[in-house]
Scaffold this active site. Structure first.
Site, PDB file in Angstrom:
ATOM      1  N   LYS A  44     -14.707  38.165 -17.968  1.00 36.99           N
ATOM      2  CA  LYS A  44     -14.360  36.835 -17.605  1.00 36.99           C
ATOM      3  C   LYS A  44     -12.767  36.629 -17.146  1.00 36.99           C
ATOM      4  O   LYS A  44     -12.049  37.493 -17.538  1.00 36.99           O
ATOM      5  CB  LYS A  44     -14.685  35.842 -18.592  1.00 36.99           C
ATOM      6  CG  LYS A  44     -16.283  35.955 -18.751  1.00 36.99           C
ATOM      7  CD  LYS A  44     -16.805  34.512 -19.730  1.00 36.99           C
ATOM      8  CE  LYS A  44     -18.317  34.755 -19.853  1.00 36.99           C
ATOM      9  NZ  LYS A  44     -18.788  33.585 -20.827  1.00 36.99           N
ATOM     10  N   TYR A  97     -25.011  30.301 -13.101  1.00 38.87           N
ATOM     11  CA  TYR A  97     -25.295  29.506 -14.533  1.00 38.87           C
ATOM     12  C   TYR A  97     -26.163  28.663 -14.447  1.00 38.87           C
ATOM     13  O   TYR A  97     -26.473  27.833 -15.400  1.00 38.87           O
ATOM     14  CB  TYR A  97     -23.910  29.099 -15.166  1.00 38.87           C
ATOM     15  CG  TYR A  97     -23.341  30.218 -15.936  1.00 38.87           C
ATOM     16  CD1 TYR A  97     -23.843  30.765 -16.912  1.00 38.87           C
ATOM     17  CD2 TYR A  97     -21.999  30.521 -15.780  1.00 38.87           C
ATOM     18  CE1 TYR A  97     -23.064  31.803 -17.729  1.00 38.87           C
ATOM     19  CE2 TYR A  97     -21.143  31.306 -16.307  1.00 38.87           C
ATOM     20  CZ  TYR A  97     -21.783  32.069 -17.122  1.00 38.87           C
ATOM     21  OH  TYR A  97     -20.853  33.020 -17.864  1.00 38.87           O
ATOM     22  N   ASN A 107     -14.394  33.268 -23.511  1.00 42.67           N
ATOM     23  CA  ASN A 107     -14.844  34.085 -24.542  1.00 42.67           C
ATOM     24  C   ASN A 107     -14.938  35.671 -23.864  1.00 42.67           C
ATOM     25  O   ASN A 107     -15.641  36.273 -24.434  1.00 42.67           O
ATOM     26  CB  ASN A 107     -16.232  33.871 -25.079  1.00 42.67           C
ATOM     27  CG  ASN A 107     -17.291  33.574 -24.296  1.00 42.67           C
ATOM     28  OD1 ASN A 107     -17.157  33.781 -22.983  1.00 42.67           O
ATOM     29  ND2 ASN A 107     -18.553  33.236 -24.732  1.00 42.67           N
ATOM     30  N   HIS A 154     -19.240  38.458 -20.492  1.00 41.10           N
ATOM     31  CA  HIS A 154     -20.672  37.964 -20.403  1.00 41.10           C
ATOM     32  C   HIS A 154     -21.431  39.349 -20.257  1.00 41.10           C
ATOM     33  O   HIS A 154     -21.376  40.263 -19.800  1.00 41.10           O
ATOM     34  CB  HIS A 154     -20.796  37.136 -18.940  1.00 41.10           C
ATOM     35  CG  HIS A 154     -22.416  37.062 -18.726  1.00 41.10           C
ATOM     36  ND1 HIS A 154     -22.894  36.090 -19.153  1.00 41.10           N
ATOM     37  CD2 HIS A 154     -23.246  37.737 -17.812  1.00 41.10           C
ATOM     38  CE1 HIS A 154     -24.310  35.991 -18.721  1.00 41.10           C
ATOM     39  NE2 HIS A 154     -24.284  37.211 -17.860  1.00 41.10           N
ATOM     40  N   GLU A 202     -29.449  38.552 -12.683  1.00 37.76           N
ATOM     41  CA  GLU A 202     -27.932  38.586 -12.491  1.00 37.76           C
ATOM     42  C   GLU A 202     -27.552  39.757 -11.601  1.00 37.76           C
ATOM     43  O   GLU A 202     -26.680  39.517 -10.924  1.00 37.76           O
ATOM     44  CB  GLU A 202     -27.537  38.732 -13.901  1.00 37.76           C
ATOM     45  CG  GLU A 202     -27.809  37.313 -14.505  1.00 37.76           C
ATOM     46  CD  GLU A 202     -27.178  37.270 -16.044  1.00 37.76           C
ATOM     47  OE1 GLU A 202     -26.757  38.325 -16.564  1.00 37.76           O
ATOM     48  OE2 GLU A 202     -27.471  36.141 -16.704  1.00 37.76           O
TER      49      GLU A 202
HETATM   50  P1  GDP Z   1     -23.618  33.631 -24.173  1.00 40.40           P
HETATM   51  O1  GDP Z   1     -25.118  34.438 -23.922  1.00 40.40           O
HETATM   52  O2  GDP Z   1     -23.131  34.380 -25.683  1.00 40.40           O
HETATM   53  O3  GDP Z   1     -22.654  34.109 -23.123  1.00 40.40           O
HETATM   54  O4  GDP Z   1     -23.641  32.377 -24.411  1.00 40.40           O
HETATM   55  P2  GDP Z   1     -24.544  31.044 -23.692  1.00 40.40           P
HETATM   56  O5  GDP Z   1     -25.601  31.656 -22.730  1.00 40.40           O
HETATM   57  O6  GDP Z   1     -25.152  30.097 -24.792  1.00 40.40           O
HETATM   58  O7  GDP Z   1     -23.358  30.377 -22.990  1.00 40.40           O
HETATM   59  C1  GDP Z   1     -23.030  30.915 -21.487  1.00 40.40           C
HETATM   60  C2  GDP Z   1     -21.572  30.602 -21.762  1.00 40.40           C
HETATM   61  O8  GDP Z   1     -21.245  29.265 -21.699  1.00 40.40           O
HETATM   62  C3  GDP Z   1     -20.798  31.101 -23.033  1.00 40.40           C
HETATM   63  O9  GDP Z   1     -20.660  32.671 -22.871  1.00 40.40           O
HETATM   64  C4  GDP Z   1     -19.526  30.305 -22.815  1.00 40.40           C
HETATM   65  O10 GDP Z   1     -18.413  30.754 -21.811  1.00 40.40           O
HETATM   66  C5  GDP Z   1     -19.929  28.905 -22.450  1.00 40.40           C
HETATM   67  N1  GDP Z   1     -20.354  28.240 -23.582  1.00 40.40           N
HETATM   68  C6  GDP Z   1     -21.465  28.249 -24.576  1.00 40.40           C
HETATM   69  N2  GDP Z   1     -21.428  27.244 -25.395  1.00 40.40           N
HETATM   70  C7  GDP Z   1     -20.346  26.450 -24.865  1.00 40.40           C
HETATM   71  C8  GDP Z   1     -19.931  25.332 -25.611  1.00 40.40           C
HETATM   72  O11 GDP Z   1     -20.416  24.586 -26.657  1.00 40.40           O
HETATM   73  N3  GDP Z   1     -18.975  24.580 -25.026  1.00 40.40           N
HETATM   74  C9  GDP Z   1     -18.200  25.202 -23.886  1.00 40.40           C
HETATM   75  N4  GDP Z   1     -17.023  24.657 -23.312  1.00 40.40           N
HETATM   76  N5  GDP Z   1     -18.689  26.399 -23.446  1.00 40.40           N
HETATM   77  C10 GDP Z   1     -19.817  27.183 -23.933  1.00 40.40           C
END
Ligand code: GDP
Length: 138
Positions: free
Chosen positions: A10, A50, A113, A116, A127
């Site tokens: 990222k 997304y 973070n 991905h 994807e």
């Molecule tokens: P992943 O599968 O671990 O990447 O997590 P998710 O699919 O739940 O979320 C996709 C991405 O959205 C995450 O990797 C973070 O970059 C972002 N994200 C997830 N939860 C949060 C949140 O509570 N707040 C914010 N600002 N970003 C989030």
């Protein structure tokens, strides 16, 4: 049978210079790099990628972040690639990520973070096809 997954280093990790170390950790864990490209993406492209998160409160902030600077798009291959990459990444929130995971080492927040990784076979297929043409997968 080897399995393919899709990954992104990222913009936060590219910006702060940790992309090389992340790539080394991924390659060191036995993933073959099928395809890789560094580029910037538009807000519109991030929104399409997304789309499953479009109702979430962080959708606008997440897609702004993902289009904020260059990132590295990758297709990775190994046995059990999808689950193994998720394990290597660590929890979404780096505060909860296990010691030694990419997010524990390189992520700065739940949003920024570092990496991905696809979470299932159907999302991996979507994807990979979203970012790569078939002729790029070698
Ligand atoms: P992943 O599968 O671990 O990447 O997590 P998710 O699919 O739940 O979320 C996709 C991405 O959205 C995450 O990797 C973070 O970059 C972002 N994200 C997830 N939860 C949060 C949140 O509570 N707040 C914010 N600002 N970003 C989030």
């Amino acid at each position: 049978m080897p399995q393919r997954t899709f990954s992104i280093i990222k913009p936060d990790a590219v910006r702060n210079g940790s992309a090389g170390a992340i790539l080394a950790q991924v390659a060191g864990a036995g993933f073959r790099i099928v395809a890789i490209k560094k580029q910037s993406i538009s807000k519109h492209e991030a929104e399409g990628f997304y789309a499953v998160h479009r109702e979430r409160p962080f959708f606008d902030s997440l897609t702004t972040f993902m289009s904020s600077g260059p990132l590295i798009l990758m297709v990775l291959e190994k046995e059990n690639a999808i689950a193994d990459l998720r394990k290597l990444m660590g929890a979404t929130n780096p505060a909860n990520a296990e010691e030694g995971t990419v997010r524990k080492k390189f992520a700065s927040s739940i949003q920024e973070n570092a990496i991905h990784g696809s979470d299932a076979e159907d999302t991996a297929a979507f994807e990979i096809a979203y970012w790569f043409a078939g002729y790029e997968l070698i």
